[in-house]
Scaffold this motif. Structure first.
Motif, PDB file in Angstrom:
ATOM      1  N   SER A 199       1.293  -1.305   0.276  1.00 23.44           N
ATOM      2  CA  SER A 199      -0.052  -0.015   0.371  1.00 23.44           C
ATOM      3  C   SER A 199       0.751   1.379   0.165  1.00 23.44           C
ATOM      4  N   LEU A 200       2.122   1.777   0.548  1.00 24.80           N
ATOM      5  CA  LEU A 200       2.720   2.427  -0.179  1.00 24.80           C
ATOM      6  C   LEU A 200       3.563   2.776  -0.664  1.00 24.80           C
ATOM      7  N   GLU A 201       3.394   2.006  -1.660  1.00 24.49           N
ATOM      8  CA  GLU A 201       3.826   2.066  -3.512  1.00 24.49           C
ATOM      9  C   GLU A 201       5.479   2.321  -3.094  1.00 24.49           C
ATOM     10  N   ILE A 202       5.950   2.298  -2.560  1.00 23.02           N
ATOM     11  CA  ILE A 202       7.233   2.840  -2.547  1.00 23.02           C
ATOM     12  C   ILE A 202       8.396   1.692  -3.457  1.00 23.02           C
ATOM     13  N   LYS A 203       9.324   1.823  -4.822  1.00 24.76           N
ATOM     14  CA  LYS A 203       9.978   1.174  -5.370  1.00 24.76           C
ATOM     15  C   LYS A 203      11.567   1.716  -4.930  1.00 24.76           C
ATOM     16  N   ASN A 204      12.023   0.469  -5.074  1.00 29.05           N
ATOM     17  CA  ASN A 204      13.755   1.063  -5.676  1.00 29.05           C
ATOM     18  C   ASN A 204      13.990   0.117  -3.843  1.00 29.05           C
ATOM     19  N   ILE A 205      13.237  -0.164  -2.677  1.00 30.59           N
ATOM     20  CA  ILE A 205      13.923  -0.367  -1.674  1.00 30.59           C
ATOM     21  C   ILE A 205      14.841  -0.805  -1.155  1.00 30.59           C
ATOM     22  N   SER A 206      16.152  -0.427  -0.655  1.00 29.87           N
ATOM     23  CA  SER A 206      17.262  -1.259   0.739  1.00 29.87           C
ATOM     24  C   SER A 206      17.464  -1.838   1.474  1.00 29.87           C
ATOM     25  N   SER A 207      16.649  -0.726   2.359  1.00 29.07           N
ATOM     26  CA  SER A 207      16.061  -1.204   3.684  1.00 29.07           C
ATOM     27  C   SER A 207      14.538  -1.237   4.127  1.00 29.07           C
ATOM     28  N   ILE A 208      14.900  -1.283   5.919  1.00 25.16           N
ATOM     29  CA  ILE A 208      13.382  -1.738   6.249  1.00 25.16           C
ATOM     30  C   ILE A 208      13.714  -1.803   7.276  1.00 25.16           C
ATOM     31  N   SER A 209      13.440  -0.462   8.356  1.00 27.73           N
ATOM     32  CA  SER A 209      13.652  -0.497   9.601  1.00 27.73           C
ATOM     33  C   SER A 209      11.680  -0.260  10.658  1.00 27.73           C
ATOM     34  N   ARG A 218      14.167   4.496  22.899  1.00 27.63           N
ATOM     35  CA  ARG A 218      12.903   4.289  23.559  1.00 27.63           C
ATOM     36  C   ARG A 218      11.531   5.206  22.609  1.00 27.63           C
ATOM     37  N   GLY A 219      12.082   5.835  21.553  1.00 29.95           N
ATOM     38  CA  GLY A 219      11.275   6.750  20.483  1.00 29.95           C
ATOM     39  C   GLY A 219      11.298   6.890  19.569  1.00 29.95           C
ATOM     40  N   TYR A 220      11.662   5.298  18.929  1.00 30.61           N
ATOM     41  CA  TYR A 220      12.248   4.775  17.691  1.00 30.61           C
ATOM     42  C   TYR A 220      11.015   5.209  16.735  1.00 30.61           C
ATOM     43  N   SER A 221      11.233   4.650  15.398  1.00 30.23           N
ATOM     44  CA  SER A 221      10.316   4.872  13.925  1.00 30.23           C
ATOM     45  C   SER A 221      10.483   3.625  12.842  1.00 30.23           C
ATOM     46  N   PHE A 222       9.593   4.002  12.432  1.00 25.27           N
ATOM     47  CA  PHE A 222       9.301   2.933  11.137  1.00 25.27           C
ATOM     48  C   PHE A 222      10.746   3.519  10.177  1.00 25.27           C
ATOM     49  N   THR A 223      10.575   3.129   9.344  1.00 24.64           N
ATOM     50  CA  THR A 223      11.837   3.679   8.681  1.00 24.64           C
ATOM     51  C   THR A 223      12.302   2.248   7.641  1.00 24.64           C
ATOM     52  N   ILE A 224      11.620   3.472   6.307  1.00 22.00           N
ATOM     53  CA  ILE A 224      12.503   2.273   4.752  1.00 22.00           C
ATOM     54  C   ILE A 224      13.113   3.474   3.925  1.00 22.00           C
ATOM     55  N   LYS A 230      18.816   6.709   0.814  1.00 18.32           N
ATOM     56  CA  LYS A 230      17.795   7.707   0.887  1.00 18.32           C
ATOM     57  C   LYS A 230      16.623   7.824   1.785  1.00 18.32           C
ATOM     58  N   VAL A 231      16.369   7.615   3.473  1.00 17.23           N
ATOM     59  CA  VAL A 231      15.244   8.236   4.009  1.00 17.23           C
ATOM     60  C   VAL A 231      13.990   8.723   2.624  1.00 17.23           C
ATOM     61  N   VAL A 232      12.733   7.309   2.058  1.00 16.28           N
ATOM     62  CA  VAL A 232      11.689   7.423   1.470  1.00 16.28           C
ATOM     63  C   VAL A 232      11.069   7.669   2.263  1.00 16.28           C
ATOM     64  N   PHE A 233      10.512   6.834   3.816  1.00 16.47           N
ATOM     65  CA  PHE A 233       9.711   7.029   4.244  1.00 16.47           C
ATOM     66  C   PHE A 233      10.152   6.910   5.205  1.00 16.47           C
ATOM     67  N   THR A 234       9.443   7.617   6.734  1.00 15.03           N
ATOM     68  CA  THR A 234       9.256   7.029   8.193  1.00 15.03           C
ATOM     69  C   THR A 234       8.464   8.506   8.386  1.00 15.03           C
ATOM     70  N   LYS A 236       7.354   7.437  13.062  1.00 15.70           N
ATOM     71  CA  LYS A 236       7.718   7.158  14.475  1.00 15.70           C
ATOM     72  C   LYS A 236       6.424   5.887  15.026  1.00 15.70           C
ATOM     73  N   ALA A 237       7.226   4.812  15.312  1.00 18.28           N
ATOM     74  CA  ALA A 237       6.217   3.765  15.960  1.00 18.28           C
ATOM     75  C   ALA A 237       4.717   3.824  16.157  1.00 18.28           C
ATOM     76  N   SER A 238       4.704   5.446  16.767  1.00 20.16           N
ATOM     77  CA  SER A 238       3.520   5.213  17.572  1.00 20.16           C
ATOM     78  C   SER A 238       2.732   6.463  17.085  1.00 20.16           C
ATOM     79  N   ASP A 239       3.063   6.290  15.719  1.00 25.68           N
ATOM     80  CA  ASP A 239       2.084   6.814  14.575  1.00 25.68           C
ATOM     81  C   ASP A 239       2.142   5.909  13.389  1.00 25.68           C
ATOM     82  N   ASN A 240       2.612   4.931  13.503  1.00 23.26           N
ATOM     83  CA  ASN A 240       2.611   4.203  12.190  1.00 23.26           C
ATOM     84  C   ASN A 240       1.242   3.140  12.097  1.00 23.26           C
ATOM     85  N   LYS A 241       0.450   3.074  10.995  1.00 17.15           N
ATOM     86  CA  LYS A 241      -0.327   2.121  11.214  1.00 17.15           C
ATOM     87  C   LYS A 241      -0.266   0.974  11.368  1.00 17.15           C
TER      88      LYS A 241
END
Length: 370
Positions: A199-209, A218-224, A230-234, A236-241
């Motif tokens: 659903s994120l429709e992100i191409k050429n992903i090299s890493s997902i965290s 303590r305030g970690y994030s979801f990042t692609i 280059k960070v193309v999506f990030t 905060k975990a508390s905001d990520n669906k």
């Protein structure tokens, strides 16, 4: 013959499929995307091995740790890439340096989470970092056994139920096997993960965290990141669906609410967890970059810990577990789970994407109850 009448009683460890001498058990996904054993009755010879190796049917006695520690890897770059203190890497390097083999969960080329192995130091990187998806065991249990029988040192890491499944599959102790369980909140649906990522429709992903500590442990994030790092999506975990649903237990496997392997019942040599509460218990180790909590459960595990070149301080098990109850307790099944999956059947991934962030009152009540 293994028969699943209540999905709370199958953790999906694949021990039954791995042990079957006639290869008549396959792991098939249900409507929630979780794998369960399916038996080809025409091939089954009623040997009952599948039932004997099931950790849900044959749950072990709980065991207490020999020693507990707070610990950090001396290499900050490794710690940045790791979920907490980078201690798994230290264990894995110790085994690889003895010409051993390390098994763990990694992303494949399609960003599915699978269990695989490496025989090189560089290969350990794929196992670093949390993957908040249930991994597919595939043929790993049989591969572990083959390496062990050939005399190789083997480190197997996984969730408590996966470690319990492996041990029952092997049916004997191997001196050249070291098992590490990673303390588990519960395993989310691989189906939800695939559809969310799509659903994120992100191409050429090299890493997902799932647990990017750039914004703090303590305030970690979801990042692609893309192929140019280059960070193309990030978020905060508390905001990520996706992470919201995980944290609220909506997308977890039913067996996670009655885990057969927590509280030392997997009989893993080492238990690894985030050292939540360290700012109160061992503040001298706290820098908000991640610290590991180590439970040593066997003499074999203690011997390997004593070989590590890491920052380490003895810790108190009883004082630590209230800050990370998943070490000893199963996650509570939420009333809203059934409704979530009903909505998912109607709307698909939109049921996840329309989740709303919990209000401050809900968070305060949850914190008080915890």
């Amino acid at each position: 013959m293994i028969q699943i009448t209540d999905k709370h009683n199958c953790c999906g460890c694949s021990a039954c499929a791995s042990i079957c001498p006639k290869y008549c058990i396959t792991m098939q996904a249900d409507n929630e995307g979780f794998l369960y054993p399916s038996v080809d009755i025409d091939k089954c010879v009623d040997c009952h091995l599948c039932e004997r190796v099931c950790p849900c049917i044959n749950s072990e006695q709980s065991q207490n740790p020999i020693e507990c520690y707070g610990a950090k890897n001396n290499d900050d770059s490794i710690r940045r890439q790791s979920s907490s203190g980078g201690i798994f890497t230290a264990f894995a390097e110790g085994v690889i340096n003895k010409e051993g083999v390390v098994f763990g969960a990694a992303f494949d080329n399609e960003w599915k989470v699978v269990h695989t192995h490496t025989e090189t130091i560089d290969g350990i990187a794929a196992f670093r970092g949390s993957k908040y998806v249930q991994s597919g065991i595939g043929d790993s249990f049989r591969q572990v056994k083959a390496f062990l029988k050939s005399g190789r040192e083997v480190l197997f890491s996984g969730t408590p139920c996966q470690v319990a499944g492996l041990k029952r599959f092997l049916r004997k102790d191997y001196e050249n096997l070291l098992t590490i369980e990673v303390v588990c909140h519960g395993v989310p649906s691989p189906k939800i993960w695939r559809e969310y990522l799509s659903s994120l429709e992100i191409k050429n992903i090299s890493s997902i965290s799932h647990k990017d500590k750039t914004t703090g442990w303590r305030g970690y994030s979801f990042t692609i990141k893309d192929i140019n790092q280059k960070v193309v999506f990030t978020e905060k975990a508390s905001d990520n669906k996706y992470m919201m649903a995980f944290i609220r237990n909506l997308t977890l496997r039913p067996s996670c609410f009655s885990c057969p392997a927590k509280a030392g019942r997997s009989h893993a040599d080492i238990t690894l967890a985030d050292y939540w509460g360290i700012e109160h218990l061992l503040p001298e180790l706290d820098d908000n970059k991640g610290t590991s909590f180590i439970c040593v459960n066997s003499p074999k595990g203690l011997a390997l810990v004593n070989e590590l070149n890491i920052q380490i301080i003895r810790a108190d098990f009883q004082k630590t577990t209230p800050y990370n109850s998943c070490i000893v307790k199963s996650t509570i099944e939420p009333v809203a789970r059934k409704q979530f999956w009903k909505e998912y059947e109607k709307q698909g991934i939109a049921a996840l994407l329309c989740l709303k962030k919990q209000g401050i009152i809900q968070r305060i009540i949850k914190r008080i109850l915890r």
